[in-house]
Design an enzyme around this catalytic site. Structure first.
Site, mmCIF file in Angstrom:
data_model
loop_
_atom_site.group_PDB
_atom_site.id
_atom_site.type_symbol
_atom_site.label_atom_id
_atom_site.label_comp_id
_atom_site.label_asym_id
_atom_site.label_seq_id
_atom_site.Cartn_x
_atom_site.Cartn_y
_atom_site.Cartn_z
ATOM 1 N NE ARG A 290 14.311 6.096 5.574
ATOM 2 C CZ ARG A 290 13.097 6.514 5.246
ATOM 3 N NH1 ARG A 290 12.918 7.725 4.764
ATOM 4 N NH2 ARG A 290 12.051 5.725 5.373
ATOM 5 N NE ARG B 141 5.051 7.457 1.126
ATOM 6 C CZ ARG B 141 6.125 6.687 1.340
ATOM 7 N NH1 ARG B 141 7.282 7.250 1.589
ATOM 8 N NH2 ARG B 141 6.007 5.385 1.356
ATOM 9 C CG ASP C 191 -6.743 8.541 3.268
ATOM 10 O OD1 ASP C 191 -5.534 8.382 2.997
ATOM 11 O OD2 ASP C 191 -7.635 8.514 2.406
ATOM 12 C CG ASP D 71 9.839 1.816 -4.361
ATOM 13 O OD1 ASP D 71 9.623 0.936 -3.519
ATOM 14 O OD2 ASP D 71 9.281 2.929 -4.342
ATOM 15 C CE LYS E 149 13.221 0.671 2.350
ATOM 16 N NZ LYS E 149 11.873 1.243 2.587
ATOM 17 C CG ASN E 150 9.844 -1.529 1.091
ATOM 18 O OD1 ASN E 150 10.322 -0.955 2.070
ATOM 19 N ND2 ASN E 150 9.715 -0.964 -0.084
ATOM 20 C CB CYS F 221 8.573 11.353 3.122
ATOM 21 S SG CYS F 221 7.973 10.466 1.713
HETATM 22 C C1 EPZ Z 1 5.140 1.148 0.038
HETATM 23 O O1 EPZ Z 1 4.830 2.402 0.603
HETATM 24 C C2 EPZ Z 1 6.660 1.075 0.009
HETATM 25 N N1 EPZ Z 1 7.162 1.154 1.388
HETATM 26 C C3 EPZ Z 1 7.217 2.230 -0.824
HETATM 27 O O2 EPZ Z 1 8.628 2.070 -0.888
HETATM 28 C C4 EPZ Z 1 6.641 2.126 -2.233
HETATM 29 O O3 EPZ Z 1 7.088 3.219 -2.995
HETATM 30 C C5 EPZ Z 1 5.112 2.128 -2.167
HETATM 31 O O4 EPZ Z 1 4.645 1.063 -1.305
HETATM 32 C C6 EPZ Z 1 4.475 1.919 -3.534
HETATM 33 O O5 EPZ Z 1 4.926 0.712 -4.082
HETATM 34 C C7 EPZ Z 1 7.074 0.064 2.174
HETATM 35 O O6 EPZ Z 1 6.586 -0.988 1.781
HETATM 36 C C8 EPZ Z 1 7.613 0.217 3.568
HETATM 37 P P1 EPZ Z 1 1.157 2.923 -0.679
HETATM 38 P P2 EPZ Z 1 3.318 2.726 1.079
HETATM 39 O O7 EPZ Z 1 0.329 2.962 0.555
HETATM 40 O O8 EPZ Z 1 2.646 1.479 1.533
HETATM 41 C C9 EPZ Z 1 -1.720 6.574 -1.450
HETATM 42 C C10 EPZ Z 1 10.864 2.719 -0.650
HETATM 43 O O9 EPZ Z 1 11.560 3.459 -1.337
HETATM 44 N N2 EPZ Z 1 -2.286 6.284 -0.129
HETATM 45 O O10 EPZ Z 1 1.138 1.681 -1.516
HETATM 46 O O11 EPZ Z 1 3.402 3.863 2.016
HETATM 47 C C11 EPZ Z 1 -0.277 7.054 -1.368
HETATM 48 O O12 EPZ Z 1 -0.227 8.440 -1.105
HETATM 49 C C12 EPZ Z 1 9.448 3.110 -0.314
HETATM 50 O O13 EPZ Z 1 11.249 1.610 -0.202
HETATM 51 C C13 EPZ Z 1 -3.367 7.057 0.319
HETATM 52 O O14 EPZ Z 1 -3.826 7.960 -0.373
HETATM 53 O O15 EPZ Z 1 2.667 3.199 -0.275
HETATM 54 C C14 EPZ Z 1 0.264 6.691 -2.738
HETATM 55 O O16 EPZ Z 1 -0.116 7.696 -3.652
HETATM 56 C C15 EPZ Z 1 9.120 4.495 -0.829
HETATM 57 N N3 EPZ Z 1 -3.890 6.800 1.544
HETATM 58 C C16 EPZ Z 1 -0.485 5.396 -3.080
HETATM 59 O O17 EPZ Z 1 -1.628 5.350 -2.210
HETATM 60 C C17 EPZ Z 1 -3.414 5.795 2.336
HETATM 61 O O18 EPZ Z 1 -3.963 5.583 3.448
HETATM 62 C C18 EPZ Z 1 0.335 4.138 -2.849
HETATM 63 O O19 EPZ Z 1 0.847 4.223 -1.542
HETATM 64 C C19 EPZ Z 1 -2.317 5.023 1.867
HETATM 65 C C20 EPZ Z 1 -1.778 5.285 0.628
#
Ligand code: EPZ
Length: 422
Positions: free
Chosen positions: A400, A122, A125, A308, A22-23, A117
């Site tokens: 999902r 999430r 920024d 995950d 999916k990702n 969520c």
């Molecule tokens: C991706 O989400 C995955 N989703 C998530 O999988 C996965 O848990 C996550 O990466 C971490 O591995 C997809 O790829 C579609 P991040 P993403 O940006 O990209 C913070 C699932 O179950 N952050 O790597 O949204 C954020 O809050 C899903 O399949 C900011 O602060 O995660 C988090 O603490 C759930 N500002 C950390 O970084 C930003 O602009 C990592 O988030 C972006 C992120």
């Protein structure tokens, strides 16, 4: 709404086919906006998130032809507008992935801010700051990101404060059509990010550092890309979930169409617990273990232990001897499954972002509620070993990201069926 009923206590056996990731499918679909030719994507998982993003792309003007539930022909040469509307984006935060491609191709777009969520605020920024660094003017109005780059995006040095998977993917797609070279420092290097890099590279974008935390991308200065046919990589989290199903029921099962090298942290942890895992180039087989030791996990970015898989291992910890500890370092609220596992009798205590799980308690079936995608799968795993029946409600979370879930579990011998809430 549907719910799943699981009759616990049996063991599993046989083989399960792992679906496309999916990702990986989500950034690949978004990247179709950069494509000048019709694009064929194979091994797409038939899951709700993929359908949601496809619907968003159609709403923007992409033309879709579903050859099968897992194969799509998409043409995005005629996009009619650049507004990613709230009603679709609210269903899936990964819709933010259209920001980079729309902005680099059209020099403007409006993308609804994705809501938070269950697992955390999430924010996006880091995505926004990166686009501004590449020359975009961005304002937030009425819940929408309003982005303009009338003279196009320009290559720039992007240093991410935190490693962000979709942030890295958004910048990769923005940089692909930008003018000049973009360096991405502190980039994510998940297999899904690597597949996107390889796809863009094959489509004519010069990218160096693939697989490392520093990427260098030379943009085409607005020239659309000529994509080759794509085969989505196997879903390492779906695979890890089924490995945990074998582990928690102490069974012997085989996973097919999987990429073992994407699961080294997960396989290593299962071996530490006591399991033997047999590997070939595209299969993984887990064997029962006479002793299942308690363990410790800290979730980190790839290639570390994936967040995950945290919920699934928490369910497994309830069956291990002694006390296990799981520290969640990526998301501030990814312990929603704890209270549901406690309803089944799991002995879990929380201190900040560390969960202590003491094994040895018999789990007893009960009604439980899914709260997010991976938490839901942990509840199913617990239901497989709980005495009696477990009903998992709100399984739209599962739909999902897990393709044909009850069918695959039934093939392995689980007693599981999907029912309608009364
Ligand atoms: C991706 O989400 C995955 N989703 C998530 O999988 C996965 O848990 C996550 O990466 C971490 O591995 C997809 O790829 C579609 P991040 P993403 O940006 O990209 C913070 C699932 O179950 N952050 O790597 O949204 C954020 O809050 C899903 O399949 C900011 O602060 O995660 C988090 O603490 C759930 N500002 C950390 O970084 C930003 O602009 C990592 O988030 C972006 C992120």
């Amino acid at each position: 709404m549907d719910y799943l009923e699981i009759v616990g206590g049996g063991s599993l056996s046989g083989e399960v086919e792992i679906s496309g990731a999916k990702n990986s499918a989500l950034p690949i679909l978004a990247s179709a906006l950069l494509c000048k030719n019709p694009l064929r994507i194979k091994n797409l998982p038939d899951v709700a998130d993929v359908k949601t993003l496809a619907k968003l792309l159609e709403h923007l003007g992409s033309e879709m032809q579903w050859v099968s539930p897992n194969e799509l022909l998409i043409a995005s040469d005629r996009i009619i507008h650049t507004k990613a509307v709230y009603d679709i984006v609210r269903k899936m935060r990964a819709s933010i992935l259209v920001l980079g491609p729309l902005l680099s191709r059209f020099g403007k777009c409006e993308v609804s801010l994705p809501g938070g969520c269950a697992i955390g605020a999430r924010p996006v920024d880091l995505h926004i700051k990166a686009m501004e660094k590449m020359g975009a003017e961005i304002s937030i109005e009425g819940g929408y990101i309003i982005a303009k780059a009338s003279s196009g995006l320009k290559g720039s040095d992007i240093v991410f404060d935190k490693i962000t998977v979709t942030g890295t993917e958004n910048v990769l797609m923005a940089a692909a059509l930008a003018k000049g070279v973009t360096r991405i420092v502190n980039a994510a290097k998940e297999p899904e990010v690597i597949q996107l890099c390889e796809i863009l590279q094959k489509a004519g974008v010069e990218i160096e550092g693939i697989g490392s935390n520093e990427l260098c991308v030379r943009g085409t200065n607005g020239e659309l890309l000529d994509f080759k046919e794509i085969n989505v990589i196997a879903d390492r989290i779906e695979a890890g979930t089924y490995l945990c199903a074998g582990a928690i029921t102490n069974s012997s099962i085989t996973l097919k169409n999987v990429s073992p090298h994407h699961l080294e942290a997960v396989v290593g942890k299962l071996q530490e617990i006591g399991f033997t895992i047999e590997t070939t180039s595209n299969t993984l087989k887990i064997l029962p273990s006479h002793k299942r030791n308690a363990f410790e996990i800290i979730t980190t970015e790839y290639p570390g232990f994936p967040t995950d898989m945290q919920a699934q291992f928490m369910a497994l910890a309830s069956q291990c001897e002694g006390s296990s500890f799981i520290e969640e370092r990526l998301f501030e609220n990814r312990f929603m499954h704890v209270s549901e596992l406690q309803r089944l009798g799991a002995n879990i205590s929380l201190r900040g972002n560390v969960a202590k799980i003491t094994g040895g308690e018999r789990l007893i079936g009960a009604d439980v509620m899914a709260t997010d995608l991976r938490a839901s799968s942990a509840l199913i795993l617990a239901g497989l070993v709980a005495e009696g029946n477990t009903q998992v409600h709100r399984i739209y979370h599962l739909d999902r990201g897990y393709e044909r879930l009850e069918e695959k579990f039934s093939t392995l011998g689980a007693q599981i069926r999907r029912l309608k809430e009364k």
